[in-house]
Design a protein around this motif. Structure first.
Motif, PDB file in Angstrom:
ATOM      1  N   ASP A 122      -9.965  12.202   6.176  1.00  0.00           N
ATOM      2  CA  ASP A 122      -9.735  13.272   5.207  1.00  0.00           C
ATOM      3  C   ASP A 122     -10.172  12.788   3.816  1.00  0.00           C
ATOM      4  OD1 ASP A 122      -8.546  15.040   3.282  1.00  0.00           O
ATOM      5  OD2 ASP A 122      -7.042  15.636   4.753  1.00  0.00           O
ATOM      6  N   PRO A 123     -11.074  13.514   3.141  1.00  0.00           N
ATOM      7  CA  PRO A 123     -11.565  13.055   1.835  1.00  0.00           C
ATOM      8  C   PRO A 123     -10.491  13.016   0.743  1.00  0.00           C
ATOM      9  CG  PRO A 123     -12.414  15.246   2.356  1.00  0.00           C
ATOM     10  CD  PRO A 123     -11.705  14.751   3.582  1.00  0.00           C
ATOM     11  N   ASP A 124      -9.384  13.719   0.940  1.00  0.00           N
ATOM     12  CA  ASP A 124      -8.312  13.700  -0.060  1.00  0.00           C
ATOM     13  C   ASP A 124      -7.370  12.507   0.113  1.00  0.00           C
ATOM     14  OD1 ASP A 124      -9.140  15.961  -1.435  1.00  0.00           O
ATOM     15  OD2 ASP A 124      -7.997  17.309  -0.145  1.00  0.00           O
ATOM     16  N   TYR A 125      -7.448  11.833   1.254  1.00  0.00           N
ATOM     17  CA  TYR A 125      -6.569  10.703   1.560  1.00  0.00           C
ATOM     18  C   TYR A 125      -7.098   9.427   0.913  1.00  0.00           C
ATOM     19  CZ  TYR A 125      -4.778   6.966   4.711  1.00  0.00           C
ATOM     20  OH  TYR A 125      -4.238   5.823   5.239  1.00  0.00           O
ATOM     21  N   VAL A 126      -6.272   8.838   0.030  1.00  0.00           N
ATOM     22  CA  VAL A 126      -6.609   7.555  -0.594  1.00  0.00           C
ATOM     23  C   VAL A 126      -5.402   6.623  -0.461  1.00  0.00           C
ATOM     24  CG1 VAL A 126      -8.284   8.506  -2.248  1.00  0.00           C
ATOM     25  CG2 VAL A 126      -5.877   8.289  -2.913  1.00  0.00           C
ATOM     26  N   TYR A 178       0.828  -1.203   0.000  1.00  0.00           N
ATOM     27  CA  TYR A 178       0.000   0.000   0.000  1.00  0.00           C
ATOM     28  C   TYR A 178       0.866   1.259   0.000  1.00  0.00           C
ATOM     29  CZ  TYR A 178      -3.065  -3.613   1.875  1.00  0.00           C
ATOM     30  OH  TYR A 178      -3.768  -4.773   2.072  1.00  0.00           O
ATOM     31  N   LEU A 179       0.376   2.290  -0.681  1.00  0.00           N
ATOM     32  CA  LEU A 179       0.993   3.603  -0.693  1.00  0.00           C
ATOM     33  C   LEU A 179      -0.100   4.621  -0.397  1.00  0.00           C
ATOM     34  CD1 LEU A 179       2.898   3.225  -4.106  1.00  0.00           C
ATOM     35  CD2 LEU A 179       3.763   2.644  -1.841  1.00  0.00           C
ATOM     36  N   ALA A 180       0.159   5.549   0.496  1.00  0.00           N
ATOM     37  CA  ALA A 180      -0.814   6.596   0.811  1.00  0.00           C
ATOM     38  C   ALA A 180      -0.550   7.803  -0.078  1.00  0.00           C
ATOM     39  CB  ALA A 180      -0.702   6.997   2.281  1.00  0.00           C
ATOM     40  N   THR A 181      -1.633   8.417  -0.579  1.00  0.00           N
ATOM     41  CA  THR A 181      -1.459   9.596  -1.423  1.00  0.00           C
ATOM     42  C   THR A 181      -2.710  10.459  -1.405  1.00  0.00           C
ATOM     43  OG1 THR A 181      -0.608  10.348  -3.571  1.00  0.00           O
ATOM     44  CG2 THR A 181      -2.260   8.586  -3.607  1.00  0.00           C
ATOM     45  N   ASN A 182      -2.601  11.607  -2.032  1.00  0.00           N
ATOM     46  CA  ASN A 182      -3.716  12.522  -2.172  1.00  0.00           C
ATOM     47  C   ASN A 182      -4.482  12.175  -3.459  1.00  0.00           C
ATOM     48  OD1 ASN A 182      -5.227  14.987  -2.923  1.00  0.00           O
ATOM     49  ND2 ASN A 182      -4.140  15.883  -1.171  1.00  0.00           N
ATOM     50  N   GLU A 234       0.146  12.777   9.045  1.00  0.00           N
ATOM     51  CA  GLU A 234      -0.469  14.029   9.508  1.00  0.00           C
ATOM     52  C   GLU A 234       0.130  15.249   8.833  1.00  0.00           C
ATOM     53  OE1 GLU A 234      -0.156  13.981  13.773  1.00  0.00           O
ATOM     54  OE2 GLU A 234      -1.801  12.538  13.970  1.00  0.00           O
ATOM     55  N   GLU A 235       1.308  15.096   8.271  1.00  0.00           N
ATOM     56  CA  GLU A 235       1.945  16.203   7.556  1.00  0.00           C
ATOM     57  C   GLU A 235       1.150  16.572   6.299  1.00  0.00           C
ATOM     58  OE1 GLU A 235       6.265  17.131   5.478  1.00  0.00           O
ATOM     59  OE2 GLU A 235       6.127  15.566   7.003  1.00  0.00           O
ATOM     60  N   TRP A 236       0.415  15.597   5.730  1.00  0.00           N
ATOM     61  CA  TRP A 236      -0.304  15.822   4.473  1.00  0.00           C
ATOM     62  C   TRP A 236      -1.822  15.750   4.598  1.00  0.00           C
ATOM     63  CZ3 TRP A 236       4.037  12.608   4.760  1.00  0.00           C
ATOM     64  CH2 TRP A 236       5.171  13.116   4.144  1.00  0.00           C
ATOM     65  N   PHE A 237      -2.312  15.065   5.630  1.00  0.00           N
ATOM     66  CA  PHE A 237      -3.759  14.865   5.757  1.00  0.00           C
ATOM     67  C   PHE A 237      -4.233  15.192   7.164  1.00  0.00           C
ATOM     68  CE2 PHE A 237      -2.083  11.729   2.705  1.00  0.00           C
ATOM     69  CZ  PHE A 237      -2.738  12.165   1.564  1.00  0.00           C
ATOM     70  N   LYS A 264      -6.345   1.342   8.578  1.00  0.00           N
ATOM     71  CA  LYS A 264      -5.268   0.368   8.784  1.00  0.00           C
ATOM     72  C   LYS A 264      -3.908   0.964   8.434  1.00  0.00           C
ATOM     73  CE  LYS A 264      -3.858  -4.185   7.094  1.00  0.00           C
ATOM     74  NZ  LYS A 264      -4.272  -5.327   6.281  1.00  0.00           N
ATOM     75  N   ILE A 265      -3.826   1.733   7.363  1.00  0.00           N
ATOM     76  CA  ILE A 265      -2.574   2.302   6.884  1.00  0.00           C
ATOM     77  C   ILE A 265      -2.199   3.569   7.652  1.00  0.00           C
ATOM     78  CG2 ILE A 265      -1.414   3.282   4.846  1.00  0.00           C
ATOM     79  CD1 ILE A 265      -2.047   0.213   4.800  1.00  0.00           C
ATOM     80  N   TRP A 266      -3.199   4.260   8.204  1.00  0.00           N
ATOM     81  CA  TRP A 266      -2.965   5.552   8.836  1.00  0.00           C
ATOM     82  C   TRP A 266      -1.908   5.465   9.927  1.00  0.00           C
ATOM     83  CZ3 TRP A 266      -3.784  10.333   7.586  1.00  0.00           C
ATOM     84  CH2 TRP A 266      -3.527  11.318   8.542  1.00  0.00           C
TER      85      TRP A 266
END
Length: 145
Positions: free
Chosen positions: A112-116, A46-50, A104-107, A97-99
């Motif tokens: 946060d609706p921008d966090y996917v 998994y990779l977290a992104t906007n 927190e620096e980005w979301f 699970k990934i959070w």
């Protein structure tokens, strides 16, 4: 090394490398690579992104991607070359699970609706060990991948 041993070796290499170079194909069939934090649960990567980033748009057009891990300062010296198909997930369970605090620096938080989450489904993983070990992992047909 048999397939089960190779899987365990790959998982250890994923544990040892918290960052990787993630490549997609942008408009005009040109490659685009960027560093990203890597999370995993076994061989589920998994990779977290906007959701508004170029990579999300690129994956809509072409879900095939590449992740290169290893041989960087702070990481293991084993190398993984991962070919994968990628799904962009807004699943609340997966996002929770990934959070972690580093996001927190980005979301604002896991809601946060921008966090996917980019969910990588490996189609081929090539492993090159620091001691010249080598193996190629591919999902079994029965694994439903």
């Amino acid at each position: 090394m048999n397939n089960n041993e190779l899987e365990q070796t790959i998982i250890k290499a994923l544990d040892d490398n918290k960052f990787g170079s993630f490549g997609t194909i942008e408009a005009g069939n040109k490659p685009k690579v960027r560093y990203m934090a890597v999370f995993h649960d076994g061989l589920n990567i998994y990779l977290a992104t906007n959701r508004t980033t170029h990579k999300v748009e690129e994956l809509k057009d072409n879900p095939n991607a590449f992740l290169l891990l290893g041989y960087e300062q702070g990481g293991g010296k084993d190398v993984l070359e991962i070919e994968a198909r990628v799904d962009v997930s807004k699943d609340d369970g997966l996002r929770s699970k990934i959070w972690n605090k580093s996001l927190e620096e980005w979301f604002k938080g896991p809601e946060d609706p921008d966090y996917v989450v980019l969910e990588l489904k490996p189609t081929r993983i090539e492993y090159m060990g620091k001691n010249k070990e080598h193996g190629v992992w591919q999902p079994s047909v029965s694994a439903g991948r």
